[in-house]
Design an enzyme around this catalytic site. Structure first.
Site, PDB file in Angstrom:
ATOM      1  N   LYS A  85     -11.322  -0.696   5.819  1.00  0.00           N
ATOM      2  CA  LYS A  85     -10.801   0.328   4.718  1.00  0.00           C
ATOM      3  C   LYS A  85     -11.789   0.398   3.642  1.00  0.00           C
ATOM      4  CE  LYS A  85      -6.021  -0.696   5.930  1.00  0.00           C
ATOM      5  NZ  LYS A  85      -5.671   0.209   6.900  1.00  0.00           N
ATOM      6  N   SER A  88       0.849  -1.180   0.090  1.00  0.00           N
ATOM      7  CA  SER A  88       0.048   0.018   0.130  1.00  0.00           C
ATOM      8  C   SER A  88       0.742   1.311  -0.087  1.00  0.00           C
ATOM      9  CB  SER A  88      -0.945  -0.215   1.082  1.00  0.00           C
ATOM     10  OG  SER A  88      -0.252   0.107   2.082  1.00  0.00           O
ATOM     11  N   HIS A 138      -5.349  -4.178   1.408  1.00  0.00           N
ATOM     12  CA  HIS A 138      -5.602  -3.166   0.403  1.00  0.00           C
ATOM     13  C   HIS A 138      -6.023  -3.427  -0.798  1.00  0.00           C
ATOM     14  CE1 HIS A 138      -3.735  -0.047   3.220  1.00  0.00           C
ATOM     15  NE2 HIS A 138      -3.049  -1.059   3.454  1.00  0.00           N
TER      16      HIS A 138
HETATM   17  C1  LIG Z   1      -1.054  -4.329   4.584  1.00  0.00           C
HETATM   18  C2  LIG Z   1      -1.747  -4.177   6.061  1.00  0.00           C
HETATM   19  N1  LIG Z   1      -2.297  -5.195   6.747  1.00  0.00           N
HETATM   20  C3  LIG Z   1      -2.937  -4.983   7.716  1.00  0.00           C
HETATM   21  C4  LIG Z   1      -3.238  -3.757   8.298  1.00  0.00           C
HETATM   22  C5  LIG Z   1      -4.127  -3.608   9.633  1.00  0.00           C
HETATM   23  O1  LIG Z   1      -5.506  -3.480   9.236  1.00  0.00           O
HETATM   24  P1  LIG Z   1      -6.482  -2.667  10.388  1.00  0.00           P
HETATM   25  O2  LIG Z   1      -6.214  -1.178   9.787  1.00  0.00           O
HETATM   26  O3  LIG Z   1      -7.624  -3.400  10.010  1.00  0.00           O
HETATM   27  O4  LIG Z   1      -5.923  -2.974  11.575  1.00  0.00           O
HETATM   28  C6  LIG Z   1      -2.672  -2.610   7.426  1.00  0.00           C
HETATM   29  C7  LIG Z   1      -3.115  -1.395   8.009  1.00  0.00           C
HETATM   30  O5  LIG Z   1      -3.068  -0.472   7.436  1.00  0.00           O
HETATM   31  C8  LIG Z   1      -2.118  -2.821   6.457  1.00  0.00           C
HETATM   32  O6  LIG Z   1      -1.588  -1.885   5.523  1.00  0.00           O
END
Ligand SMILES: Cc1ncc(COP(=O)(O)O)c(C=O)c1O
Length: 458
Positions: free
Chosen positions: A300, A241, A269
């Site tokens: 998201k 991301s 993402h």
């Molecule tokens: C690649 C990735 N995995 C997991 C997460 C964590 O997700 P959450 O925001 O639902 O805790 C993020 C958060 O930005 C992320 O970028």
């Protein structure tokens, strides 16, 4: 080629060391700073104190380090305007809230304001009240949780799914538990995997091998070097991301087949945004059935909050039964789950939001390119603009907010490696062409003012 960057293992540990590893556990204690003449000791209780540790000083130094490096984080005070995303109000200064346009939200498809989502949450709140009543063990499975898990399993073509309180928790809990259940397991992890995956791998206590980002030749080398009979798990993301690039899923699955490894993909993402039903890149690339565990977020593109993994019935039963991050925490509020359920169901049958997002991202990239702004080579909905310096990235972000009513936060180390600091734009279906033109004009003015170089217009 652009530097590829996000949460590297070394960046993570460096950030941790720089900020907290030297910090003792906090205990309330007398103010040790007020008596300069006692060499840091508190004169009221100095008689029976043997240590001269100054905890405040340690905390101050930790924060000072961040200021010195220009990466002290400031969070904006904001309220988004339902029905009018990406417009919002910012509570900075003394003159009341000021209107701004948000350019960096991860509510990628504006589902957080979708009428179906809001209505479902209102209905659930009035029907069953606010909370879930505790852990799933104690409060039970609310019917909403069961429905959502079925919906998510179906989205990814898996037998089962399991909800967690966030995407972070789902990665941490699942990876750490899975690897502990497989005796001698080695995890093969992409070097740019997210902090939550790194935490899960670290917490599993198992051996790990880090492969160069998206480099299947390197992954093959690492797999081939291990005992064929040792359990193996390959952990990677679909969309990275911070750069907006995509993993070679089929090539990784080919290696998993060859070396008899399990596969774990983070589609945080991508879910909601790719594939005909929002099943992510694994759906788009017709690879979901080749992946053992698919992990996603509900916070998201689905616009609410929570995380999940989808896999076989057996694997989900194991995670459900062994993962402390699932077992020992209050489950998501049924109000949130009802909202996500409406969101997932909607995005399964509507591509309007996905198409709108792709069109907006393509248009913004083109406008940046046409103006000579240093837009990075993203192949996805992420539009990163390289700045390469933390202080300058913060300055651009500050000017945009104060003078142009534009909110985009700077991305600094450890989220990206030092020297690759950037602004990361996430245009969505609600960003208009007019907003994009205004944003581009503002950025060009700031680039000029700060004497930054623009490339030749494309
Ligand atoms: C690649 C990735 N995995 C997991 C997460 C964590 O997700 P959450 O925001 O639902 O805790 C993020 C958060 O930005 C992320 O970028």
């Amino acid at each position: 080629m652009q530097a590829r960057c996000k949460h590297t293992e070394s960046a993570e540990s460096e950030a941790f060391n720089a900020s907290s590893s030297q910090t003792p556990r906090f205990k309330p204690r007398p103010d040790l700073t007020k008596s300069a003449d006692t060499d840091g000791r508190d004169s009221d209780c100095g008689a029976d104190r043997t240590s001269t540790l100054n905890y405040d000083q340690i905390f101050d130094q930790a924060i000072d380090r961040l200021h010195t490096e220009g990466r002290y984080r400031v969070f904006i005070d904001i309220l988004r305007n339902k029905g009018a995303f990406p417009n919002a109000r910012c509570f900075a200064g003394h003159n009341g809230p000021k209107p701004i346009t948000v350019w960096c939200s991860n509510d990628y498809l504006a589902m957080g304001q979708h009428p179906k989502v809001v209505a479902a949450m209102e209905e659930a709140l009035h029907d069953v009240g606010a909370g879930s009543g505790g852990t799933r063990n104690i409060g039970g499975n609310t019917h909403y949780h069961i429905q959502l898990e079925q919906e998510l399993a179906d989205l990814h073509g898996k037998e089962s799914a399991l909800l967690f309180t966030s995407g972070y928790v789902s990665n941490d809990a699942t990876l750490s538990t899975l690897a502990k259940l497989l005796p001698g397991c080695i995890i093969f992890s992409d070097e740019l995997n997210h902090a939550s995956m790194i935490a899960g791998i670290r917490n599993s206590g198992c051996e790990k091998r880090i492969f160069r980002h998206n480099d299947v030749d390197h992954l093959r080398e690492l797999l081939a070097a291990e005992d064929p009979d040792v359990p193996k798990l390959i952990a990677f993301e679909s969309v990275y991301s911070m750069d907006g690039d995509v993993a070679p899923i089929h090539a990784i699955c080919d290696l998993a087949d060859e070396f008899n490894a399990l596969t774990y993909i983070d589609e945080v993402h991508a879910v909601g945004m790719y594939g005909d039903h929002g099943g992510g890149i694994s759906e788009r690339d017709d690879a979901a059935d080749r992946i053992d565990l698919i992990e996603g977020t509900l916070g998201k593109a689905f616009g609410v909050m929570g995380g999940y993994v989808a896999a076989s019935k057996k694997v989900i039963d194991c995670i459900r039964s062994y993962a402390p991050g699932f077992i020992f925490t209050t489950s998501l509020s049924p109000v949130l789950v009802a909202g996500v359920l409406a969101s997932v169901r909607h995005l399964k049958q509507s591509s309007v939001e996905r198409d709108g997002q792709q069109a907006a991202a393509a248009m913004l990239k083109q406008k940046f390119r046409d103006s000579g702004l240093p837009v990075m080579d993203s192949t996805t909905h992420i539009v990163p603009l390289m700045v390469g310096d933390p202080v300058r990235a913060k300055k651009i972000s500050d000017i945009l907010l104060a003078e142009y009513g534009v909110y985009v936060q700077p991305i600094n180390f450890p989220t990206v490696p030092r020297g690759t600091e950037r602004l990361r734009f996430t245009p969505g279906p609600a960003h208009t062409e007019e907003m994009m033109s205004e944003l581009t004009k503002a950025l060009v003015e700031i680039w000029d003012r700060l004497e930054l170089e623009l490339a030749q217009a494309a």
